[in-house]
Design a protein around this motif. Structure first.
Motif, mmCIF file in Angstrom:
data_model
loop_
_atom_site.group_PDB
_atom_site.id
_atom_site.type_symbol
_atom_site.label_atom_id
_atom_site.label_comp_id
_atom_site.label_asym_id
_atom_site.label_seq_id
_atom_site.Cartn_x
_atom_site.Cartn_y
_atom_site.Cartn_z
ATOM 1 N N PRO A 114 -2.887 -2.251 -1.396
ATOM 2 C CA PRO A 114 -2.081 -3.633 -2.663
ATOM 3 C C PRO A 114 -3.182 -4.434 -2.631
ATOM 4 N N SER A 115 -3.932 -4.709 -1.973
ATOM 5 C CA SER A 115 -5.037 -5.898 -2.075
ATOM 6 C C SER A 115 -5.589 -5.756 -2.943
ATOM 7 N N HIS A 116 -6.151 -4.419 -3.576
ATOM 8 C CA HIS A 116 -6.696 -3.727 -4.675
ATOM 9 C C HIS A 116 -5.572 -4.093 -6.588
ATOM 10 N N PHE A 117 -5.657 -4.801 -6.393
ATOM 11 C CA PHE A 117 -5.411 -5.773 -7.067
ATOM 12 C C PHE A 117 -5.789 -5.919 -8.589
ATOM 13 N N ILE A 118 -6.992 -5.782 -8.363
ATOM 14 C CA ILE A 118 -8.621 -6.148 -9.697
ATOM 15 C C ILE A 118 -9.175 -4.743 -10.153
ATOM 16 N N PRO A 119 -8.621 -4.434 -11.411
ATOM 17 C CA PRO A 119 -9.851 -3.062 -11.801
ATOM 18 C C PRO A 119 -10.827 -3.318 -11.998
ATOM 19 N N LEU A 120 -11.789 -1.977 -11.863
ATOM 20 C CA LEU A 120 -12.787 -1.915 -11.762
ATOM 21 C C LEU A 120 -13.658 -2.672 -13.379
ATOM 22 N N ALA A 121 -13.060 -2.932 -14.629
ATOM 23 C CA ALA A 121 -13.707 -3.354 -15.848
ATOM 24 C C ALA A 121 -12.987 -4.926 -15.287
ATOM 25 N N THR A 177 15.301 6.422 -14.710
ATOM 26 C CA THR A 177 14.281 5.555 -15.210
ATOM 27 C C THR A 177 13.398 5.263 -14.143
ATOM 28 N N THR A 178 12.452 4.946 -14.582
ATOM 29 C CA THR A 178 11.458 4.801 -13.036
ATOM 30 C C THR A 178 11.667 3.639 -12.252
ATOM 31 N N THR A 179 11.202 3.668 -11.067
ATOM 32 C CA THR A 179 11.311 3.087 -10.466
ATOM 33 C C THR A 179 10.519 1.393 -10.456
ATOM 34 N N ILE A 180 9.171 1.876 -11.269
ATOM 35 C CA ILE A 180 8.758 0.400 -12.030
ATOM 36 C C ILE A 180 8.575 0.666 -13.115
ATOM 37 N N ALA A 181 8.271 -0.559 -13.832
ATOM 38 C CA ALA A 181 7.606 -0.147 -14.728
ATOM 39 C C ALA A 181 6.646 0.472 -15.329
ATOM 40 N N ILE A 182 6.129 1.714 -16.692
ATOM 41 C CA ILE A 182 5.111 2.360 -16.473
ATOM 42 C C ILE A 182 4.747 1.959 -17.544
ATOM 43 N N GLY A 183 4.665 0.526 -18.822
ATOM 44 C CA GLY A 183 3.457 0.808 -19.975
ATOM 45 C C GLY A 183 2.710 0.496 -19.766
ATOM 46 N N THR A 219 -0.175 -4.451 -8.745
ATOM 47 C CA THR A 219 0.383 -4.895 -7.387
ATOM 48 C C THR A 219 1.268 -3.686 -7.103
ATOM 49 N N GLU A 220 2.751 -3.375 -8.494
ATOM 50 C CA GLU A 220 3.818 -2.777 -8.149
ATOM 51 C C GLU A 220 3.547 -1.345 -7.813
ATOM 52 N N LEU A 221 2.881 -0.842 -8.042
ATOM 53 C CA LEU A 221 1.790 0.736 -7.878
ATOM 54 C C LEU A 221 2.028 0.585 -6.554
ATOM 55 N N SER A 222 0.620 -0.074 -6.436
ATOM 56 C CA SER A 222 0.328 0.002 -4.782
ATOM 57 C C SER A 222 1.404 -0.494 -3.842
ATOM 58 N N LEU A 223 2.695 -1.075 -4.125
ATOM 59 C CA LEU A 223 3.146 -2.020 -2.955
ATOM 60 C C LEU A 223 4.431 -0.513 -3.059
ATOM 61 N N LEU A 224 4.735 0.156 -3.536
ATOM 62 C CA LEU A 224 6.252 0.909 -4.098
ATOM 63 C C LEU A 224 5.307 3.036 -3.339
ATOM 64 N N SER A 225 3.664 3.088 -2.962
ATOM 65 C CA SER A 225 2.813 3.716 -2.914
ATOM 66 C C SER A 225 3.293 3.534 -1.286
#
Length: 414
Positions: free
Chosen positions: A49-56, A401-407, A109-115
């Motif tokens: 979850p610490s990796h909330f900064i994308p490669l770009a 409905t997805t657990t988190i927003a995926i847009g 962050t939301e995706l990571s914490l869910l995982s």
């Protein structure tokens, strides 16, 4: 109940199969290999979850240019007129800005914490002992500049609700008193965890086979037929497969699968290396990331797994020993007591991380085909985000409905 065909038997494909089966669907997984040595096996096993900064990021452009001229550097893009690489590079440059970084933080962050939560739940299920350990990860740094960057990152992480703490050298020594250090400090990503990817994958495969999910190895997809905005048939040479719903979870091979559908899935394979060395003293109990060297070290199966590098190039079987030496030589600079030998070429694992240009995975339905879901492009976080991606794929196909927003992860995003 839908009949679902998943193309790809890595962590994302198998996680999708797991949650789809749990939701009552009939699932078949096709994999071009034997499902025992894909990118999901040789990674560092970190849940981040610490990796909330994308490669770009803005800094990655100038840093990447400097690294281009060092054969032992952690990041390399092979210059090429490959149209895929050129398109990737143009989009990378367009996304390497502060606005993109800011917009990506919350969805990642939301995706990571869910995982992470899903892995915690899965570890309590019978047959899923994959050594999940929640001691966090330590990001060590040797320079003032890296220390300032990591402190800033920790502050941003706390704003997102993540447990991240800047540590002095003495703080680090209290956590692991037998580990000799030559660093200025570290950030403790207490929100993170690690596991054994080999055991996780074996557990998923065993569960799915026992549950009646059809796992078919050595089935390379050679043709895909479509009719009236729907995928109608998938062929592996002369063998055909049909389903109600289809998922592309082919990792770094996803662009070639997309090509069969007339889709442009923009990602590049980022080759990474890893190797395992016994650690009889077990001086390291908490996984380590080396900030300047971009190397990961994870306690795993009674030893240490060392991993690193990101080579963007066409898929190939070459092992660049200079890059492996770069990993090995960086370790004693942080931990003088750890002096891994350069492994024999036969003992070096390599795999290809499917890296999207903007650093965000592709998770969602294709606009072109209403029965096709795309789940790929996770870069270095495939294992970390695999469970959440699998659940979201199941929810998409189930029409819930997805657990988190995926847009933010739309495969058709610009």
């Amino acid at each position: 109940m839908a009949k679902v065909l998943i193309i790809g038997g890595g962590i994302v494909g198998l996680s999708s199969a797991y949650y789809l089966h749990k939701a009552g669907h009939q699932v078949t997984v096709l994999d071009k290999g034997d499902m025992t040595d894909n990118c999901s096996y040789g990674n560092a096993g970190m849940i981040v979850p610490s990796h909330f900064i994308p490669l770009a990021t803005p800094g990655m452009v100038t840093q990447g240019i400097r690294w281009m001229f060092n054969s032992k550097s952690p990041f390399y893009v092979k210059p090429s007129l490959n149209p895929q690489l050129l398109s990737w590079g143009i989009k990378f440059l367009s996304k390497a800005n502060a606005g993109h970084v800011e917009r990506s933080a919350v969805p990642l962050t939301e995706l990571s914490l869910l995982s992470k939560k899903l892995y915690e739940d899965l570890s309590k299920e019978p047959g899923f002992d994959f050594d999940l350990v929640e001691k966090g990860i330590l990001m060590f740094y040797k320079t003032e500049k890296a220390g300032e960057e990591e402190a800033h990152m920790a502050e941003k992480g706390r704003e997102l609700g993540l447990d991240m703490q800047v540590l002095t050298v003495n703080d680090c020594l209290k956590l692991q008193p037998d580990l000799e250090l030559d660093v200025l400090g570290a950030v403790h990503y207490r929100c993170d965890a690690h596991l054994s990817p080999n055991k996780l994958m074996a557990g998923l495969i065993k569960y799915l086979r026992t549950a009646g999910v059809n796992l078919l190895a050595n089935k390379e997809v050679t043709k895909i037929e479509t009719t009236a905005g729907k995928v109608s048939r998938v062929l592996s040479f002369s063998e055909e497969f049909t389903a109600d719903e289809y998922i592309v979870a082919g990792g770094s091979w996803s662009p070639s699968i997309g090509k069969l559908l007339g889709l442009k899935i923009l990602l590049m394979p980022g080759k990474g290396y890893s190797f395992n060395i016994k650690d009889e003293q077990q001086t390291m109990q908490i996984p380590a990331l080396l900030a300047e060297a971009r190397v990961a070290i994870t306690p795993m199966n009674g030893g240490l797994r060392y991993g690193g590098t990101m080579e963007l190039d066409k898929i190939n079987s070459r092992i660049n020993m200079n890059r492996v030496r770069g990993i090995v030589e960086s370790v004693p600079k942080y931990f003088p007591g750890l002096k891994p030998a350069v492994p024999a070429e036969k003992d070096i694992w390599f795999g290809f991380r499917p890296s999207s240009a903007d650093g965000l995975p592709y998770i969602g339905r294709s606009n072109k085909y209403n029965n096709l879901t795309i789940t790929t492009g996770h870069g270095m976080m495939g294992l970390s985000l695999g469970a959440a991606t699998g659940l979201l794929a199941s929810e998409i196909i189930s029409g819930t409905t997805t657990t988190i927003a995926i847009g933010a992860f739309s495969p058709d995003r610009s």
